[in-house]
Every structure is written in C-alpha cells, then in structure tokens.
Write a protein that holds these residues in place. Structure first.
Motif, PDB file in Angstrom:
ATOM      1  N   ARG A 142       1.058  -1.429  -0.033  1.00 51.19           N
ATOM      2  CA  ARG A 142       0.245  -0.052  -0.068  1.00 51.19           C
ATOM      3  C   ARG A 142       0.700   1.115   0.289  1.00 51.19           C
ATOM      4  NH1 ARG A 142      -4.981   0.701   4.152  1.00 51.19           N
ATOM      5  NH2 ARG A 142      -6.251   2.467   3.052  1.00 51.19           N
ATOM      6  N   GLY A 143       0.314   2.676  -1.088  1.00 53.07           N
ATOM      7  CA  GLY A 143       1.383   3.531  -0.725  1.00 53.07           C
ATOM      8  C   GLY A 143       1.779   4.046  -2.120  1.00 53.07           C
ATOM      9  N   ASP A 195      -4.739   1.028  -7.099  1.00 50.90           N
ATOM     10  CA  ASP A 195      -4.360   2.425  -7.062  1.00 50.90           C
ATOM     11  C   ASP A 195      -3.018   2.096  -5.345  1.00 50.90           C
ATOM     12  OD1 ASP A 195      -5.873   2.550  -4.682  1.00 50.90           O
ATOM     13  OD2 ASP A 195      -7.582   1.519  -5.915  1.00 50.90           O
ATOM     14  N   LYS A 196      -3.129   3.426  -5.495  1.00 48.18           N
ATOM     15  CA  LYS A 196      -2.121   3.637  -4.676  1.00 48.18           C
ATOM     16  C   LYS A 196      -2.653   3.022  -2.760  1.00 48.18           C
ATOM     17  CE  LYS A 196      -2.174   7.219  -2.301  1.00 48.18           C
ATOM     18  NZ  LYS A 196      -2.076   8.821  -1.733  1.00 48.18           N
ATOM     19  N   ASP A 197      -3.968   3.170  -2.976  1.00 47.24           N
ATOM     20  CA  ASP A 197      -4.053   2.549  -1.353  1.00 47.24           C
ATOM     21  C   ASP A 197      -4.327   0.854  -1.053  1.00 47.24           C
ATOM     22  OD1 ASP A 197      -3.612   5.241  -0.384  1.00 47.24           O
ATOM     23  OD2 ASP A 197      -5.627   5.679  -1.610  1.00 47.24           O
ATOM     24  N   SER A 198      -4.371   0.584  -2.703  1.00 44.23           N
ATOM     25  CA  SER A 198      -4.649  -1.089  -2.845  1.00 44.23           C
ATOM     26  C   SER A 198      -3.357  -1.266  -2.809  1.00 44.23           C
ATOM     27  CB  SER A 198      -5.113  -1.225  -3.837  1.00 44.23           C
ATOM     28  OG  SER A 198      -6.352  -0.713  -4.165  1.00 44.23           O
ATOM     29  N   SER A 199      -3.369  -2.822  -2.539  1.00 41.41           N
ATOM     30  CA  SER A 199      -2.066  -3.444  -2.208  1.00 41.41           C
ATOM     31  C   SER A 199      -2.186  -4.663  -2.940  1.00 41.41           C
ATOM     32  CB  SER A 199      -1.428  -3.764  -0.664  1.00 41.41           C
ATOM     33  OG  SER A 199      -2.688  -4.466   0.374  1.00 41.41           O
ATOM     34  N   ASP A 202       2.976 -16.648  -0.521  1.00 42.87           N
ATOM     35  CA  ASP A 202       3.542 -16.356   0.809  1.00 42.87           C
ATOM     36  C   ASP A 202       4.329 -15.242   0.122  1.00 42.87           C
ATOM     37  OD1 ASP A 202       2.497 -18.202   2.428  1.00 42.87           O
ATOM     38  OD2 ASP A 202       3.824 -19.114   1.895  1.00 42.87           O
ATOM     39  N   LEU A 203       4.863 -14.965  -0.821  1.00 43.41           N
ATOM     40  CA  LEU A 203       5.074 -13.513  -1.078  1.00 43.41           C
ATOM     41  C   LEU A 203       4.695 -12.668  -0.305  1.00 43.41           C
ATOM     42  CD1 LEU A 203       7.187 -12.944  -3.346  1.00 43.41           C
ATOM     43  CD2 LEU A 203       5.494 -12.653  -5.023  1.00 43.41           C
ATOM     44  N   LYS A 204       5.985 -11.674   0.685  1.00 42.80           N
ATOM     45  CA  LYS A 204       5.718 -11.041   1.648  1.00 42.80           C
ATOM     46  C   LYS A 204       5.772  -9.351   0.396  1.00 42.80           C
ATOM     47  CE  LYS A 204       6.208 -13.462   4.440  1.00 42.80           C
ATOM     48  NZ  LYS A 204       4.779 -14.532   5.890  1.00 42.80           N
ATOM     49  N   PRO A 205       5.067  -7.983   1.172  1.00 40.33           N
ATOM     50  CA  PRO A 205       4.908  -7.058   0.818  1.00 40.33           C
ATOM     51  C   PRO A 205       6.210  -6.379  -0.276  1.00 40.33           C
ATOM     52  CG  PRO A 205       3.516  -7.592   2.305  1.00 40.33           C
ATOM     53  CD  PRO A 205       4.570  -8.840   2.726  1.00 40.33           C
ATOM     54  N   GLY A 206       6.451  -5.905  -1.233  1.00 41.53           N
ATOM     55  CA  GLY A 206       7.371  -5.551  -2.011  1.00 41.53           C
ATOM     56  C   GLY A 206       8.244  -6.780  -2.376  1.00 41.53           C
TER      57      GLY A 206
END
Length: 227
Positions: A68-69, A101-105, A216-220
C-alpha cells in the motif's frame, strides 16, 4: 538446440524438410555452411537463403506483492513512490498488467509480452481476480445480494461482484470483511461499487489474478513466473 529442430519450429516445417534445407547448403550458421546434427545457440546468426532466422523472444513474467502507498505507474506522483522503485534495473521496462491504486495492495503482474497482457485484462477472456476487502461498516444483506445478483449501476456501466463474508481477526463474521471476486477491472471499480451504497473500502488486497496466486510472497517482494 539441434539446428533441424530450431528450423522446424521457426519456419513451420517438418524436421525432415529442415534436414533437406541443411543438406542443400541453403543454411548458414555464423556465415559458415551448416551441417546435419549441428547444435546452435541463441548468440549465433542463423540464415536460410541469406535471410536471418531469429530465435524466439524470451518474454518475462513477474509477480509483485505491491505494498500500500505505491502507485502502479512508472512516473512518480508527487511524493508517492512508484512500484518500479521495488524492482531491479533489468525489469524497469516491464509494463503492469492492469493496475492497483495507491491505497490498494497485493498481486500485480508485469511483463513485456503484449499478447499476454491483453489476454489477462480483456473481459472476453474472463480472468477471475480475487480480493480481500474490509469495509468501514458491516454490509447489509440486501446490499450484498444486490451487488452479487443484480449489480450496481455506475457511470461506466453495471458492476457485478461476487461476495463472500469472511471472519475478522477474532474469528467473528461481522459483515465488514469480504472476499470479492470479479472478472472485470475498471478503474477503482470495487471502491466505487461499495461507495454507491454508502460504504468506504478501508482495505483492498488482491490475492489472485487468473491462475496466479500471491501465496506467501511478502509486501515488496517479487517473483519471476511462467506464462
């Protein structure tokens, strides 16, 4: 790869016909007359009747867990970072398959294969996308039925989503946590659909896109996948 197999695949002929081409002296590898049984590498120049025959392009397919972001564009918007800041230099030319969008992940695909991107995003191919959504307050049963069975009319057409209630962190089903499935992908469609009925989406996280699953892929983090 054996030369006759390469020629058969690239020219659409049989291996026997490829062997005949080689025997006739019409095939060159790095300016030398080719011989039967030769092995060839992608770095070599292969010519038939003095016309180059290229190896197939090796496309790249990448799956990223977008935090997110971050925006899903190459150009930074103000101080908001772009997801390309998460990728190494060698993948900076890849294009996103749809957007978040920016606020979605969550799961976003990137590729240099235009046909793949078209097949994943055009409605006629019916690729299901699955999201975990949290609302600012519990959805009314009537509204859930309207969204799933009838659809909500938005300025750009009817939006129909398939909703399943999920338990919250305490294990309670309150109606605020939902699994949302859709086969379209219009701009901010999920957020606009709920907003039309008086709900705000506070969390939107994509976990599946067609056959691709975030797992299991982590954010980023990112992972090269197969088509």
């Amino acid at each position: 790869m054996r030369l006759n197999k390469f020629l058969a695949e690239r020219l659409g002929i049989s291996r026997r016909d490829a062997d005949n081409l080689i025997n006739s002296g019409r095939v060159k590898v790095d300016e030398r007359i080719a011989e039967l049984g030769m092995q060839v590498l992608e770095a070599q120049d292969i010519l038939v009747d003095n016309k180059k025959v290229d190896f197939p392009h090796q496309y790249t397919y990448l799956m990223l867990n977008k935090p997110r972001g971050y925006v899903s564009s190459r150009r930074q918007q103000g101080n908001t970072p772009t997801l390309y800041e998460l990728l190494p230099e060698k993948w900076q030319a890849l294009k996103t398959v749809g957007r978040l969008d920016k606020d979605s992940s969550g799961l976003i695909l990137l590729t240099d294969d235009g046909n793949f991107a078209f097949e994943m995003t055009h409605p006629k191919f019916f690729k299901i996308k699955t999201y975990i959504v949290e609302l600012d307050h519990a959805i009314a049963p009537l509204h859930q039925q309207m969204i799933s069975d009838i659809g909500i009319t938005l300025p750009d057409g009817v939006s129909k989503l398939f909703l399943t209630k999920l338990p919250d962190e305490s294990g309670q089903i309150t109606g605020k946590n939902l699994q949302v499935e859709m086969s379209e992908g219009r701009n901010r469609q999920i957020r606009r659909t709920f907003a039309a009925l008086g709900y705000e989406v506070t969390t939107l996280h994509r976990i599946e896109f067609g056959k691709y699953q975030l797992g299991d892929l982590k954010p980023g983090q990112y992972l090269e996948v197969k088509k």
